[in-house]
Design an enzyme around this catalytic site. Structure first.
Site, PDB file in Angstrom:
ATOM      1  CE1 TYR A  66      -3.563   7.388   8.045  1.00  0.00           C
ATOM      2  CE2 TYR A  66      -5.408   7.301   6.528  1.00  0.00           C
ATOM      3  CZ  TYR A  66      -4.091   7.601   6.787  1.00  0.00           C
ATOM      4  OH  TYR A  66      -3.291   8.102   5.807  1.00  0.00           O
TER       5      TYR A  66
ATOM      6  CG  ASN B 108       2.264   0.140   3.621  1.00  0.00           C
ATOM      7  OD1 ASN B 108       2.512  -0.415   2.566  1.00  0.00           O
ATOM      8  ND2 ASN B 108       2.163   1.456   3.741  1.00  0.00           N
TER       9      ASN B 108
ATOM     10  CG  ASP C  24       2.372  -1.990  12.125  1.00  0.00           C
ATOM     11  OD1 ASP C  24       2.946  -0.887  12.083  1.00  0.00           O
ATOM     12  OD2 ASP C  24       2.506  -2.792  13.060  1.00  0.00           O
ATOM     13  CG  ASN C  25       1.693   2.987   7.541  1.00  0.00           C
ATOM     14  OD1 ASN C  25       1.643   2.329   6.511  1.00  0.00           O
ATOM     15  ND2 ASN C  25       0.719   3.818   7.890  1.00  0.00           N
TER      16      ASN C  25
ATOM     17  CG  ASP D  92       5.302   5.539   1.438  1.00  0.00           C
ATOM     18  OD1 ASP D  92       5.508   5.852   2.625  1.00  0.00           O
ATOM     19  OD2 ASP D  92       4.186   5.160   1.018  1.00  0.00           O
TER      20      ASP D  92
ATOM     21  CG  ASP E  73      -5.805   5.368   2.464  1.00  0.00           C
ATOM     22  OD1 ASP E  73      -6.604   4.812   1.696  1.00  0.00           O
ATOM     23  OD2 ASP E  73      -4.575   5.244   2.367  1.00  0.00           O
ATOM     24  CG  ASP E  74      -3.073   9.014   2.505  1.00  0.00           C
ATOM     25  OD1 ASP E  74      -3.283   9.294   3.691  1.00  0.00           O
ATOM     26  OD2 ASP E  74      -2.134   8.279   2.137  1.00  0.00           O
TER      27      ASP E  74
ATOM     28  N   GLY F 256       0.783  -1.219   0.000  1.00  0.00           N
ATOM     29  CA  GLY F 256       0.000   0.000   0.000  1.00  0.00           C
ATOM     30  C   GLY F 256       0.812   1.265   0.000  1.00  0.00           C
TER      31      GLY F 256
ATOM     32  CE  LYS G 169      -2.567   4.990  -0.304  1.00  0.00           C
ATOM     33  NZ  LYS G 169      -2.329   3.723   0.407  1.00  0.00           N
TER      34      LYS G 169
END
Length: 781
Positions: free
Chosen positions: A166, A234, A200-201, A206, A121-122, A14, A45
């Site tokens: 989120y 992620n 989980d980032n 990125d 998201d975003d 993602g 993305k």
């Protein structure tokens, strides 16, 4: 999701950036099967038809690839979750948009996909006028569309939803959370009235092009499982960088499974890291090409130590150690450029010739300065001979365990450095803060001086290890790992070269507090802070301070705020050549004179004068600086010896007076005009020496009091190294109070102008500067 559905643990693709290739995803599924993970969520993305062009259906070719991926996941026992992100431009109240969304999801469903996710998201929180009239809130609009899609798909057993805030697919208290605790999840669960799924980032990178995260899955209690429906990691954009993160995630998941069976199996990140490192060692030393094609089919199966069940139930080599070569699909998506599978040239023909020479007469291995000696002692010897203290990586070798641990420690986690990075930053901070012990007018006790130099020696040793790590990664057999990790290892190598040269220079060369030009204490008070933007008691997101270890080392240097000095893309063809940047020593003079004489013969001619007087070119170009201000001279050397130098003048006005008083009279004595033995060209050069010391306007010297000259052999094709050499000098000038620097380049000197342009020199100085005829200016504030 159904109440009795299994805990979803696995990977979400993602991130922003180039999506993984089909081959890489197949290798990912092999890893996941072996490590016990069970879910893959497709949502890159930058896949246009996932996000920006979500209304467009897949072409027949794309359908075939997607179907193959779904079948491959299912054959590995994995749940394939297809996600769509229509939120950037969807009109929630538009029946046309809803029809197009259903058409897209139906197409994927017909390919065999049975699990879906709708992601909002975003995106911008605002709604168009039509949606504002149709829905009471932004959340109402999203829920309405999502429920409609859920019913349209026949209420699949796994259907995930991520709103803009989120809070259902949750990332924790932060977008990139250091820790996830049972207490914080209990609060979220009470609000949602059901357990969330964690996106989980922890290892996502990125948001910062200079950071990579190779550390273990950490900061998540195994007891979280009873409060979650699942956890999807992620990870790094670079596929090969995710071996340890996913390996340790599998260890965390299996530990939770054992806990549910009332068995004693506590997850320990350090133990999980050690186990992952052992497995990754074998992976790193396998001959894989970029994009994950195996160079020799099934080559690794004979040495594989782990076995697993294949989809047909027979026992065979595990997917990541002996799997048959996958189909030759495109290495990377068609909308992105693919790196070369292997470098055809490294440093041009000359480097290949040099390597052949060195194979016949290999250089000695690096040796470090003993504690108490001045760092950066010169190697001596002419170019073409082996350089003392340097080494060359020849062929494709194996990365040692200590090197892999160093690699991981330098690229650990967003909120935490590994042991090697901590040591690097702690030592650099201490050496910089205590450099008054070895300042030019220091009268400190010898024991304190020895302590500084001993710690400096250890710091230089670690910088040497980083250079050797870079060399080993480039020379390794696994080209897939090389092309994913190289930009980060290369960036850290260049930063370490500058830091190493700066620490060598500090010993006896930094001015004391009594200097009228400024002092190390005042300079370092204004720059070199490493705290980022953290407020007391408040934890910032990792992107608040960018650059990772390289960025923190950069900010500890006096010119750390000049980001253009540290920003340069890696070369297309990775080079394994080792370089060293260090302060000038008197023994280097012969080699430097030989180098500039060689450059002069190549570009300007003048063979007769240099044969009659071989020193005259060096005396004109380098002599004044080496004689009157050698403390601002730096040497660049490779395995063959000296290949470049940069010379600086801290205060041009006072330097000119000293030249008139001492240097020019010495040159007139050395090259007398009487006697009949002087060649006419020599007289011209003597006159040019006198003209070189001409006066500069006060308006220039007020803002730019310092001057520099850069020279390097044409064989130096790694532009970043010449920039690193220049940065080392600018660091020294700034540390002793200079606020600006200039380089004089005459428009008629075409060859030199082309050389400086090629080396990236002019671009560096123009970062925060202006230029005038014949002069390039650079601010050091």
């Amino acid at each position: 999701m159904e109440e009795k559905s299994p805990f979803l643990c696995g990977v979400v693709e993602g991130f922003y950036g180039r999506p993984w290739s089909m081959d890489q995803r197949k290798v990912l599924f092999q890893w996941m099967q072996h490590w016990g993970l069970n879910t893959y969520l497709y949502g890159p993305k930058d896949d246009l038809k996932h996000r920006l062009l979500w209304r467009e259906v897949y072409s027949p070719e794309e359908e075939g690839q997607l179907r193959t991926l779904i079948v491959e996941a299912e054959s590995r026992g994995l749940r394939f979750v297809y996600s769509l992100s229509p939120g950037q431009d969807i009109v929630f109240s538009s029946s046309c948009d809803l029809t197009l969304l259903k058409r897209k999801l139906r197409q994927v469903s017909d390919l065999g996909c049975q699990a879906f996710a709708i992601l909002f998201d975003d995106i911008d929180h605002s709604m168009c006028q039509a949606d504002s009239e149709a829905f009471s809130s932004f959340a109402h609009a999203q829920v309405n569309v999502t429920n409609d899609m859920y019913r349209f798909l026949g209420e699949p057993p796994v259907f995930l939803f991520c709103p803009t805030e989120y809070c259902v697919i949750w990332t924790g208290n932060k977008v990139i959370s250091r820790k996830l605790s049972v207490d914080c999840l209990a609060e979220v669960e009470s609000v949602l009235r059901r357990p969330p799924l964690i996106w989980d980032n922890l290892h996502a990178n990125d948001y910062d092009s200079r950071r990579l995260f190779l550390g273990p899955f950490k900061g998540r209690e195994t007891g979280l499982r009873s409060h979650l429906r699942g956890l999807l990691l992620n990870p790094n954009c670079e596929f090969e960088a995710n071996y340890i993160p996913l390996h340790t995630l599998g260890s965390w998941y299996r530990a939770g499974e054992e806990e549910r069976k009332d068995e004693d199996c506590e997850y320990c990140p350090d133990r999980a890291l050690s186990a992952a490192l052992q497995d990754w060692m074998e992976e790193l030393n396998q001959p894989l090409q970029a994009g994950r094609q195996c160079s020799r089919a099934d080559q690794r199966s004979a040495t594989s130590t782990f076995r697993s069940k294949t989809p047909d139930g027979s026992e065979g080599p595990s997917g990541f150690r002996g799997a048959p070569a996958v189909a030759k699909l495109p290495v990377f998506p068609l909308n992105s450029s693919s790196p070369p599978t292997s470098p055809t040239k490294v440093n041009g023909e000359r480097e290949g010739q040099d390597v052949d020479k060195l194979r016949a007469n290999p250089p000695c291995q690096p040796n470090h300065q003993p504690p108490g000696s001045r760092p950066g002692a010169p190697s001596g010897g002419s170019r073409g001979q082996k350089a003392q203290g340097r080494g060359l990586c020849l062929g494709k070798g194996l990365l040692s365990e200590s090197q892999v641990r160093l690699l991981v420690g330098l690229h650990y986690l967003p909120h935490e450095h590994g042991p090697s990075a901590q040591k690097l930053l702690q030592d650099l901070t201490w050496l910089k803060s205590n450099c008054d012990l070895v300042s030019s007018n220091s009268k400190k006790a010898p024991l304190k001086v020895d302590e500084w130099r001993g710690r400096a020696s250890r710091f230089l040793s670690l910088c040497e290890d980083i250079a050797q790590l870079h060399c080993s990664v480039v020379g390794g057999a696994n080209r897939a790992v090389l092309y994913d990790l190289y930009p980060y290892v290369w960036d850290l190598r260049n930063t370490a070269l500058v830091a190493k040269a700066f620490i060598c220079w500090l010993d006896g060369r930094v001015l004391g507090d009594s200097s009228t030009l400024g002092s190390w204490r005042n300079c370092f008070h204004l720059c070199g802070k490493t705290t980022g933007v953290d407020l007391p008691g408040v934890e910032s997101e990792p992107w608040a301070f960018k650059g990772g270890v390289s960025g923190e080392v950069q900010m500890l240097l006096p010119i750390g705020s000049s980001s253009e000095l540290f920003s340069h893309p890696p070369p297309l063809f990775p080079t394994s050549r080792l370089y060293n940047v260090r302060p000038y020593h008197s023994k280097d003079k012969v080699e430097l004179y030989r180098m500039v004489r060689q450059l002069h013969l190549r570009t300007q001619g003048g063979q007769e004068s240099t044969c009659a007087h071989p020193d005259i070119i060096g005396d004109r170009c380098l002599g004044p600086c080496l004689a009157l201000c050698p403390e601002y001279s730096f040497i660049l050397e490779d395995e063959l010896g000296v290949c470049g130098c940069v010379l600086g003048i801290q205060d041009v006005r006072s330097f000119a007076k000293r030249c008139q008083a001492t240097w020019l009279p010495a040159m007139r004595d050395k090259y007398p005009t009487k006697g009949g033995n002087t060649h006419p060209n020599v007289q011209d050069l003597i006159q040019m020496m006198e003209e070189d010391q001409g006066e500069y306007p006060d308006s220039l010297l007020y803002h730019f009091p310092s001057q520099l000259r850069l020279d390097a052999l044409p064989e130096l094709v790694d532009v970043s190294v010449s920039r690193t050499l220049l940065t080392a000098l600018l660091t020294a000038l700034k540390a002793n109070g200079s606020q600006g620097v200039f380089c004089e380049v005459q428009p008629t000197d075409r060859q030199r102008l082309e050389f400086l342009t090629k080396m990236g020199f002019l671009e560096i100085l123009r970062g925060e500067a202006r230029s005038r005829e014949g002069v390039v200016l650079g601010r050091l504030l």
